[in-house]
Design a protein around this motif. Structure first.
Motif, PDB file in Angstrom:
ATOM      1  N   THR A  35       0.833  -1.204   0.000  1.00 28.82           N
ATOM      2  CA  THR A  35       0.000   0.000   0.000  1.00 28.82           C
ATOM      3  C   THR A  35       0.870   1.257   0.000  1.00 28.82           C
ATOM      4  O   THR A  35       0.554   2.220  -0.699  1.00 28.82           O
ATOM      5  CB  THR A  35      -0.982   0.032   1.188  1.00 28.82           C
ATOM      6  OG1 THR A  35      -0.262  -0.001   2.414  1.00 28.82           O
ATOM      7  CG2 THR A  35      -1.971  -1.112   1.124  1.00 28.82           C
ATOM      8  N   LYS A  42       2.090   7.006  -7.232  1.00 24.76           N
ATOM      9  CA  LYS A  42       0.840   7.186  -7.975  1.00 24.76           C
ATOM     10  C   LYS A  42       1.062   7.622  -9.417  1.00 24.76           C
ATOM     11  O   LYS A  42       0.395   7.124 -10.326  1.00 24.76           O
ATOM     12  CB  LYS A  42      -0.055   8.214  -7.274  1.00 24.76           C
ATOM     13  CG  LYS A  42      -0.722   7.719  -6.038  1.00 24.76           C
ATOM     14  CD  LYS A  42      -1.623   8.808  -5.474  1.00 24.76           C
ATOM     15  CE  LYS A  42      -2.364   8.345  -4.263  1.00 24.76           C
ATOM     16  NZ  LYS A  42      -3.256   9.387  -3.724  1.00 24.76           N
ATOM     17  N   GLU A  57      -7.378   5.437  -9.989  1.00 25.89           N
ATOM     18  CA  GLU A  57      -7.805   6.154  -8.788  1.00 25.89           C
ATOM     19  C   GLU A  57      -8.506   5.214  -7.801  1.00 25.89           C
ATOM     20  O   GLU A  57      -8.378   5.348  -6.597  1.00 25.89           O
ATOM     21  CB  GLU A  57      -8.731   7.325  -9.158  1.00 25.89           C
ATOM     22  CG  GLU A  57      -8.035   8.459  -9.878  1.00 25.89           C
ATOM     23  CD  GLU A  57      -7.719   8.136 -11.346  1.00 25.89           C
ATOM     24  OE1 GLU A  57      -8.425   7.315 -11.970  1.00 25.89           O
ATOM     25  OE2 GLU A  57      -6.730   8.697 -11.851  1.00 25.89           O
ATOM     26  N   MET A  58      -9.241   4.250  -8.335  1.00 23.80           N
ATOM     27  CA  MET A  58      -9.901   3.264  -7.478  1.00 23.80           C
ATOM     28  C   MET A  58      -8.860   2.404  -6.770  1.00 23.80           C
ATOM     29  O   MET A  58      -9.013   2.072  -5.592  1.00 23.80           O
ATOM     30  CB  MET A  58     -10.843   2.396  -8.318  1.00 23.80           C
ATOM     31  CG  MET A  58     -11.511   1.300  -7.547  1.00 23.80           C
ATOM     32  SD  MET A  58     -12.755   1.931  -6.412  1.00 23.80           S
ATOM     33  CE  MET A  58     -13.576   0.420  -5.980  1.00 23.80           C
ATOM     34  N   GLU A  61      -7.536   4.357  -3.981  1.00 27.71           N
ATOM     35  CA  GLU A  61      -8.524   4.427  -2.899  1.00 27.71           C
ATOM     36  C   GLU A  61      -8.535   3.129  -2.089  1.00 27.71           C
ATOM     37  O   GLU A  61      -8.625   3.165  -0.855  1.00 27.71           O
ATOM     38  CB  GLU A  61      -9.917   4.693  -3.467  1.00 27.71           C
ATOM     39  CG  GLU A  61     -10.981   4.810  -2.389  1.00 27.71           C
ATOM     40  CD  GLU A  61     -12.371   4.999  -2.967  1.00 27.71           C
ATOM     41  OE1 GLU A  61     -13.310   4.439  -2.373  1.00 27.71           O
ATOM     42  OE2 GLU A  61     -12.512   5.694  -3.991  1.00 27.71           O
ATOM     43  N   GLU A  64      -5.574   3.137   0.206  1.00 31.18           N
ATOM     44  CA  GLU A  64      -5.808   4.042   1.341  1.00 31.18           C
ATOM     45  C   GLU A  64      -6.743   3.418   2.367  1.00 31.18           C
ATOM     46  O   GLU A  64      -6.513   3.526   3.581  1.00 31.18           O
ATOM     47  CB  GLU A  64      -6.383   5.370   0.851  1.00 31.18           C
ATOM     48  CG  GLU A  64      -5.379   6.221   0.112  1.00 31.18           C
ATOM     49  CD  GLU A  64      -5.999   7.440  -0.553  1.00 31.18           C
ATOM     50  OE1 GLU A  64      -7.256   7.602  -0.526  1.00 31.18           O
ATOM     51  OE2 GLU A  64      -5.239   8.237  -1.124  1.00 31.18           O
ATOM     52  N   ARG A  65      -7.798   2.772   1.902  1.00 24.26           N
ATOM     53  CA  ARG A  65      -8.747   2.136   2.821  1.00 24.26           C
ATOM     54  C   ARG A  65      -8.083   0.995   3.590  1.00 24.26           C
ATOM     55  O   ARG A  65      -8.331   0.813   4.778  1.00 24.26           O
ATOM     56  CB  ARG A  65      -9.974   1.646   2.055  1.00 24.26           C
ATOM     57  CG  ARG A  65     -10.860   2.814   1.598  1.00 24.26           C
ATOM     58  CD  ARG A  65     -12.039   2.399   0.751  1.00 24.26           C
ATOM     59  NE  ARG A  65     -12.852   1.350   1.340  1.00 24.26           N
ATOM     60  CZ  ARG A  65     -13.696   0.594   0.647  1.00 24.26           C
ATOM     61  NH1 ARG A  65     -13.830   0.780  -0.650  1.00 24.26           N
ATOM     62  NH2 ARG A  65     -14.404  -0.331   1.241  1.00 24.26           N
TER      63      ARG A  65
END
Length: 124
Positions: A35, A42, A57-58, A61, A64-65
């Motif tokens: 992660t 990025k 972008e997903m 995300e 990050e989650r």
């Protein structure tokens, strides 16, 4: 226990954790590194992204989650098969964590020789 072909990602992850708990801390360390790498790189990842099923972008995300979950449940992810499975393998998060699992065993990072065949049996 359900037949393997009837199990969802959460049930499979719960079983993996229950059977090979000693390998989970190492996998969680790898997941955290992955992660970090994704979120710190990025721009390069976005330029090279060619997955038609999901936008870059997903992917960011999801990373990050997962980091947020790992920060919220650091000990429980190791101790509890339910927390491990419910938090990291439910819904779209399973896309990232399944990728991490398969990459982890492909790179031979596991210490238990039974972990790779278990991952292959459950997740491929």
């Amino acid at each position: 226990m359900q037949p393997l072909n009837m199990m969802n990602n959460v049930a499979k992850a719960r079983l993996l954790h229950s059977l090979l708990r000693e390998e989970i801390p190492e996998f969680l360390g790898y997941l955290n590194e992955l992660t970090e790498t994704v979120l710190n790189d990025k721009e390069r990842i976005s330029e090279a992204w060619d997955n038609g099923m999901m936008a870059a972008e997903m992917w960011f995300e999801l990373a990050e989650r997962i980091q947020a979950i790992m920060a919220k449940y650091p000990k429980d992810l190791y101790r509890s098969p339910n927390v491990f499975a419910d938090q990291l393998f439910d819904g779209y998060l399973a896309i990232f964590t399944r990728h991490a699992l398969t990459t982890y065993v492909q790179q031979a990072k596991q210490t238990d020789p039974k972990f790779k065949p278990a991952v292959e049996l459950l997740f491929t």
